[in-house]
Structures are given as structure tokens and as C-alpha cells.
Design a protein around this motif. Structure first.
Motif, short mmCIF file in Angstrom:
data_model
loop_
_atom_site.label_atom_id
_atom_site.label_comp_id
_atom_site.label_asym_id
_atom_site.label_seq_id
_atom_site.Cartn_x
_atom_site.Cartn_y
_atom_site.Cartn_z
N LYS A 482 0.67 -1.15 0.32
CA LYS A 482 0.12 0.05 -0.04
C LYS A 482 1.06 1.31 -0.02
CE LYS A 482 -3.87 -2.02 2.41
NZ LYS A 482 -4.99 -2.09 3.35
N ALA A 483 2.00 1.27 0.78
CA ALA A 483 3.02 2.45 0.96
C ALA A 483 3.61 2.65 -0.47
CB ALA A 483 3.92 2.07 1.75
N THR A 517 9.56 -3.93 -6.41
CA THR A 517 10.83 -3.88 -5.81
C THR A 517 10.80 -2.72 -4.95
OG1 THR A 517 11.62 -2.09 -7.54
CG2 THR A 517 11.81 -4.69 -7.97
N ILE A 518 9.89 -1.53 -5.07
CA ILE A 518 9.96 -0.61 -3.83
C ILE A 518 9.02 -1.21 -2.88
CG2 ILE A 518 8.93 1.63 -3.41
CD1 ILE A 518 9.45 2.42 -6.33
N ASP A 551 8.80 8.48 -2.33
CA ASP A 551 8.59 9.44 -1.19
C ASP A 551 8.33 8.62 0.13
OD1 ASP A 551 9.49 11.54 -2.90
OD2 ASP A 551 7.41 12.23 -3.50
N ASN A 552 7.38 7.80 0.04
CA ASN A 552 7.09 7.09 1.06
C ASN A 552 8.08 6.21 1.66
OD1 ASN A 552 4.40 8.09 1.37
ND2 ASN A 552 3.45 6.31 0.04
N MET A 554 11.45 6.97 1.25
CA MET A 554 12.58 7.74 1.71
C MET A 554 12.42 8.46 3.18
SD MET A 554 14.29 9.11 -1.92
CE MET A 554 12.71 9.64 -2.55
N LYS A 555 11.05 8.28 3.61
CA LYS A 555 10.63 9.10 4.72
C LYS A 555 11.68 8.49 5.97
CE LYS A 555 5.87 10.21 3.44
NZ LYS A 555 4.47 10.05 3.82
N GLY A 556 12.33 9.61 6.34
CA GLY A 556 13.15 9.15 7.88
C GLY A 556 14.31 8.23 7.47
N ARG A 557 14.54 8.30 6.11
CA ARG A 557 15.83 7.83 5.90
C ARG A 557 16.64 8.28 4.95
NH1 ARG A 557 11.67 3.99 4.84
NH2 ARG A 557 11.65 1.92 6.03
N THR A 558 18.21 8.35 5.32
CA THR A 558 19.19 8.90 4.56
C THR A 558 19.03 7.89 3.07
OG1 THR A 558 20.54 8.91 6.24
CG2 THR A 558 21.70 9.08 4.24
N SER A 559 18.96 8.96 2.19
CA SER A 559 18.71 8.52 0.76
C SER A 559 19.84 8.95 -0.26
CB SER A 559 17.47 8.73 0.29
OG SER A 559 16.18 8.17 1.18
#
Length: 613
Positions: A482-483, A517-518, A551-552, A554-559
Motif C-alpha cells: 500500500k505504501a 521492488t519498492i 517518497d514514502n 525515503m521518509k526518515g531515511r538517508t537516501s
């Protein structure tokens, strides 16, 4: 597990053992394989004992049958002369004894075959296991310097060649050698002069075999060479058949194929001719030996020097004597293939490995994801440096875009970060810890990756997403889908999350595969993300959908985002502009556009192309 992505081409002759292939170091290769088989030495000794016992029982049989023939002949002579008759009881006893010998021979042959099959299967099982484990310890540069087919051949063709040749060659060598020696002893026990007459044919046979092999070898080699070229052309032609037809090159392709096919035809018929005449010639020479022995044996029977049954036994031994010689010659060729296969396998197993563990490894559980590149210098070849002086400090949770022309070193930076390669100078640190201070597996647990080439294996959609974290529940997998904005699409498929993906799955687009894959990466919940050209092969509409999913993710993660489409990274916290291995500009989108430098030129050129379209 098979991939749903496009398979990489490799010619039918591109890997595996070719006919007549020889090892560079025959004795060294054989020593290695026998040393590897050392753990099975007890079973191999049993194989040798059983093979020799079975052969010896088989060898004694003809002489016993000869006794029965002699008894029958003497009985007939006595009956004709009126001095006696045929002793059928004694003949029956002799035949019963011969039957027992042959039954014992068959039993021992079965035992040695059963044990040797187990040994060869155990050896190949262990080799495949060692190769599988070795693959995970090899550096990335090994795989980048070789084709996929070449590496696969070590696990498939070479191991299969080794298994079949081991199973046949060892037992065949033992039985043939035992037969040769045993038959020679039995022939000598019957009559020395007849044995010498039979042996006269050996040097003649060897000369003929040597002559034929000398002239046929080049044709067999040519046959393998041109067969490889024909197979390679066929694969190329069919792999790019649409291109061939689009450029009207059908006639040229056929003409080129005909040239190579004609060469294959010429070498193939010559090699097959030489191969075909070998047996008739050998049979003719063997028959000359029979004639010589028959004349000499008949003369000796007349002189009462030997019995009639001995001649019959001797003829059987002559036939059994030439057969193991041919078998030993075949085994010699087979051992060449064995040595060549084992050489390639052990060459692979002895490749230099990455150091997987460190003495006092850093614990990755409390780390956040701050990354620092400190004057990094690197070249795949130490004499050709491609990253000269790379420095950057990335804070936890930041979105970092790496842009630049092809060959600038963008993907190389990611490979260095994950320690697929080690820097030549400088350092890379995560939360102040040098990446060299992590166990490699622990370091890579911190990274999640979404690449341009999607990798989905043959299995259900649920299994493919769960690959990101194998202990995840079904609910967690669905939440990740879903994310990633792919749940709705999955539910529209027959079977939903239980739909099986395989090579025939043609109702899933490239963009939908990318979303899967995401979802897998979201489920893995890694601290640092690497997105390498994740949207470069999809259309603009799908790109927007993937961008929302990312975008979902990468939230809160170093990307770290590697992208050619600069429109996708305008909201990045930091953009690193690379050219010729160096950072020439850095900042956010607005800052770099105001500077009017290299990045602004790249961005404007892409915008102008989009406007033109």
C-alpha cells in the motif's frame, strides 16, 4: 529461482565443456580432485575391491567353460570310438560352477556401481555447495570481469562433466586394467606360443590407432570450433531478428551463415569418416589375429599339446583382451575432460575472496545513517584513477541526489559505500565508523536498493515482496504494498498476492515491477536507501506514480538518488554534481540553478528537450 527480467544472452557454446578440451595441468588437476575425494577413500577402496573381484570372477569363466567343451569333445570321441560316452553330469557341474562365477561377478559389479554412483553424487553435491558458498565471498570485480554464462558453467556444465566422467572413468579404469592383466595371465596359462601370436596384433593396432587419431584430431577440433560459431550466429540472429528484418539484412545473414555452415560440414564429415573407419580397421586386424591363433591352435591340438576347449577359451580371451585396450584409450580421453572440468572448478574455488569479517566489528543496530566521504580516491585499475578527491557530509534522513554525465563516477560512489570495492585513499564513514570496521554482511544490512533493472524471481507476488524481510507477516507485506501504491494493482490480478510471477508473466509492466521492488525495499526497512536510475525506463505518468512510492520509501531515511532525469530530484536536500570523478558543484536545486554552472546547463538542456518533444 528464475528472473522475470530479460535474460542475458550467452551462446550455446559460450560455456561448458567442449569436446576434446584438455587441462593446462593434467596431473595437478587430477591431484586436486583426488585430494578432494579423500573424505570418501574408504568407499573408493571398496569400489576398487568390488571392481577387481567382479572382473576376476568374469575372467575365470571362459576357462571353466573351456573345460566343459573339452569334456563334451572327449565324450563324443569316446562315443564314436566305442570306448565310452558323454558325461553330462560332469558337464552340468562345470556349467553350474561357471554360472556361480558369473553371478558373483554380476553381484560385485552391482556393488561397485552402487557405491561409485554414491561417491560421484556426493562429490558433485559438495562441489556445488562449495561453489555456492564461494560465490557469496567473491568480490564484485570478479563478476564484472566475466560473463554470466562463464560463471554458471562452473556450477552446471563443469560439475556435470566431472560427475559423469568420475562415475565412469574410475570404475572403467579399474576393470579394464584388471581385465587386461587377468586375461593376459589366463592366456599365458593356456599356451605361451598362442599368446605371443595374439600379441603380435597389438603394435599393429597401436600404430593404426595413432595414425587415425593424429589425422582426425584436427578435424574434431575444427568441428567443435565451427559448431560454436554456428550456434553463436543462430543465437545472435534470432536474438536480434527484428533488427535484421528492419535493416533488410536477411540475405547477408544467410550468406554469412552458409559460409560457416559449409566449414562445419567439411570438418564434420571428415571427423566422422575417421571415427567411422576406426572400428572396421580394428576388427580386420583382430580377425587376422584370430586366423593366426586358429592355425597355431589347430596344429597344437593335432600334436596333443593342448585341448580343444582351451582353443575355445583362448578365442574368448583374445576378444576380451582387445576390448579393455580400447576402453583404456576412451578413459584417457574422458580423464582429459575430467581434468579440464576440475581445473576450471578449482580455479574458481581458489579465487581471491573478500575479507568478510573484522576482529572487532561495529554494531549496526544503534546507527542512524550519517555518512561522510573524506577525500576519497579510487580507480578500478590503480593506474587509472576515476575518483580523484571526493568529499561530502550527509546527515541522517537527508535526501542526496548524485547527478552528472555518463562515466562521471555516480554508481561507483555507491559501490564504494557498500564496500563492493575499497577506496585507494581517503575514507568512508557511517556515524563516525569507517566502513572497513564493519563485517561486510552487517554493513550491507543497513542498505536498501532499488535499481533500474528490476529483479523478480519465479514465485508469488507475496513471496517477492517478502524477500525484503523473510520473517514479515502477510499484514506487513500488504502494508508495504500500500505504501508503494501497488496494492490496488495486485488485487486486480488473478489470485491477488498469490499470483505467480514467471517468464510468461506478460501482464505486468516495467513500472509495476518497479513498484513491487519498492514495496520490497519498504518492507526491508533499511536505514540507508540507494535508488539507482529507478525511473529511467518508464514513462512520465508511471514515473510520477513511482515517485510517490519512493517518497514514502525515503521518509526518515538517508537516501542516495542517482538520476539522469533532473526533474525527479528538485526537492533533494543536497545535490552532488559529479564530473570526471570529482564533485564540481553541490547544493540544493535553487542554489545550483542560481549559480548558472554545470548543473544549470544540464537541467536546462533536459527542459529544452522536453519542450521540443
Amino acid at each position: 529461482m528464475s528472473e522475470t527480467r530479460r535474460p542475458r544472452p550467452h551462446g550455446p557454446m559460450g560455456h561448458g565443456m567442449r569436446g576434446g578440451e584438455k587441462a593446462k595441468d593434467f596431473s595437478g588437476s587430477m591431484k586436486k580432485i583426488f585430494h578432494y575425494m579423500g573424505k570418501y577413500k574408504v568407499r573408493i577402496v571398496l569400489v576398487m575391491i568390488a571392481a577387481m573381484a567382479g572382473t576376476i570372477f568374469n575372467i575365470v569363466g571362459p576357462k571353466i567353460l573351456g573345460k566343459a567343451t573339452t569334456e563334451l569333445f572327449n565324450g563324443l570321441v569316446a562315443k564314436i570310438s566305442g570306448t565310452g560316452g558323454i558325461n553330462f553330469e560332469k558337464i552340468a557341474q562345470i556349467l553350474a560352477f561357471a554360472m556361480c562365477l558369473y553371478l558373483c561377478s554380476a553381484a560385485f559389479t552391482f556393488i561397485q556401481g552402487f557405491i561409485m554412483s554414491g561417491v560421484s553424487n556426493d562429490v558433485t553435491y559438495s562441489l556445488r555447495k562449495d561453489i555456492s558458498q564461494k560465490i557469496n565471498r567473491l568480490p564484485l570485480k570478479y563478476f564484472e570481469s566475466r560473463t554470466t554464462g562463464e560463471i554458471l558453467s562452473r556450477v552446471t556444465n563443469d560439475v556435470d562433466t566431472l560427475q559423469s566422467s568420475l562415475n565412469q572413468s574410475i570404475t572403467q579404469l579399474i576393470t579394464s586394467t584388471t581385465t587386461l592383466i587377468g586375461v593376459l595371465v589366463m592366456m599365458l596359462s593356456i599356451n605361451v606360443w598362442m599368446t605371443l601370436a595374439a600379441l603380435v596384433i597389438l603394435p599393429v593396432s597401436m600404430m593404426v590407432i595413432g595414425f587415425v587419431m593424429k589425422h582426425s584430431q584436427k578435424f574434431f577440433q575444427g568441428q567443435q570450433k565451427y559448431l560454436g560459431e554456428v550456434n553463436g550466429q543462430i543465437e545472435e540472429i534470432y536474438g536480434g531478428h527484428d533488427v535484421v528484418r528492419a535493416f533488410n539484412k536477411e540475405k547477408d545473414v544467410v550468406e554469412e551463415f552458409e559460409k560457416v555452415n559449409r566449414k562445419l560440414y567439411n570438418t564434420a564429415w571428415k571427423s566422422q569418416f575417421f571415427s567411422g573407419i576406426m572400428m572396421p580397421i580394428m576388427q580386420f586386424i583382430g580377425n587376422l589375429g584370430y586366423v593366426m591363433v586358429a592355425i597355431l591352435g589347430g596344429f597344437m591340438v593335432i600334436k596333443n599339446a593342448i585341448e580343444v576347449g582351451d582353443i575355445q577359451s583362448f578365442f574368448q580371451y583374445i576378444r576380451n583382451f582387445t576390448q579393455p585396450i580400447q576402453q583404456i584409450a576412451q578413459v584417457t580421453n574422458m580423464l582429459q575432460s575430467t581434468a579440464a572440468a576440475s581445473e576450471r572448478i578449482f580455479e574458481f574455488l581458489e579465487e581471491e575472496e573478500e575479507d568478510q569479517m573484522v576482529e572487532h566489528p561495529v554494531d549496526n543496530t544503534q546507527l542512524k545513517g550519517n555518512v561522510e566521504f573524506d577525500h576519497v580516491k579510487f580507480g578500478y585499475d590503480p593506474n587509472q584513477v576515476i575518483i580523484h578527491d571526493f568529499s561530502a557530509h550527509i546527515k541522517d534522513g537527508q535526501k542526496i541526489a548524485i547527478v552528472g554525465p555518463t562515466g562521471a563516477g555516480k554508481t561507483t560512489m555507491v559501490k564504494l559505500l557498500m564496500r563492493f570495492y575499497d577506496v585507494n585513499d581517503g575514507s568512508i564513514s557511517i556515524d563516525g565508523h569507517n566502513v572497513r570496521d564493519f563485517n561486510r554482511s552487517s554493513l550491507r544490512e543497513m542498505f536498501g536498493m532499488v535499481l533500474q533493472d528490476t529483479w523478480l524471481f519465479s514465485g508469488t507476488i507475496m513471496e517477492n515482496i517478502r524477500y525484503g524481510r523473510l520473517d514479515a507477516t502477510d499484514e506487513e507485506v500488504i502494508a508495504a504494498a500500500k505504501a508503494a501504491h501497488v496494492h490496488k494493482f495486485i488485487m486486480q490480478q488473478p489470485g491477488g498476492y498469490q499470483m505467480v510471477l514467471n517468464e510468461e508473466t506478460n501482464n505486468i509492466s516495467q513500472g509495476q515491477k518497479q513498484l513491487l521492488t519498492i514495496a520490497r525495499a519498504i518492507l526491508a526497512d533499511n536505514k540507508i536507501l540507494i535508488l539507482d536510475e529507478a525511473t529511467s525506463s518508464v514513462d512520465t505518468r508511471t514515473e510520477t506514480q513511482i515517485q510517490k512510492a519512493m517518497d514514502n520509501l525515503m521518509k526518515g531515511r538517508t537516501s542516495f538518488i542517482i538520476a539522469h532525469r533532473l526533474s525527479t530530484i528538485r526537492d533533494a536536500d543536497l545535490i552532488l554534481v559529479m564530473k570526471d570523478g570529482d564533485i564540481i558543484e553541490q547544493g540544493n536545486h535553487e542554489e545550483l540553478m542560481k549559480a548558472g554552472g554545470f548543473y544549470a546547463g544540464l537541467y536546462n538542456s533536459q527542459f529544452e528537450k522536453a519542450e521540443a518533444i
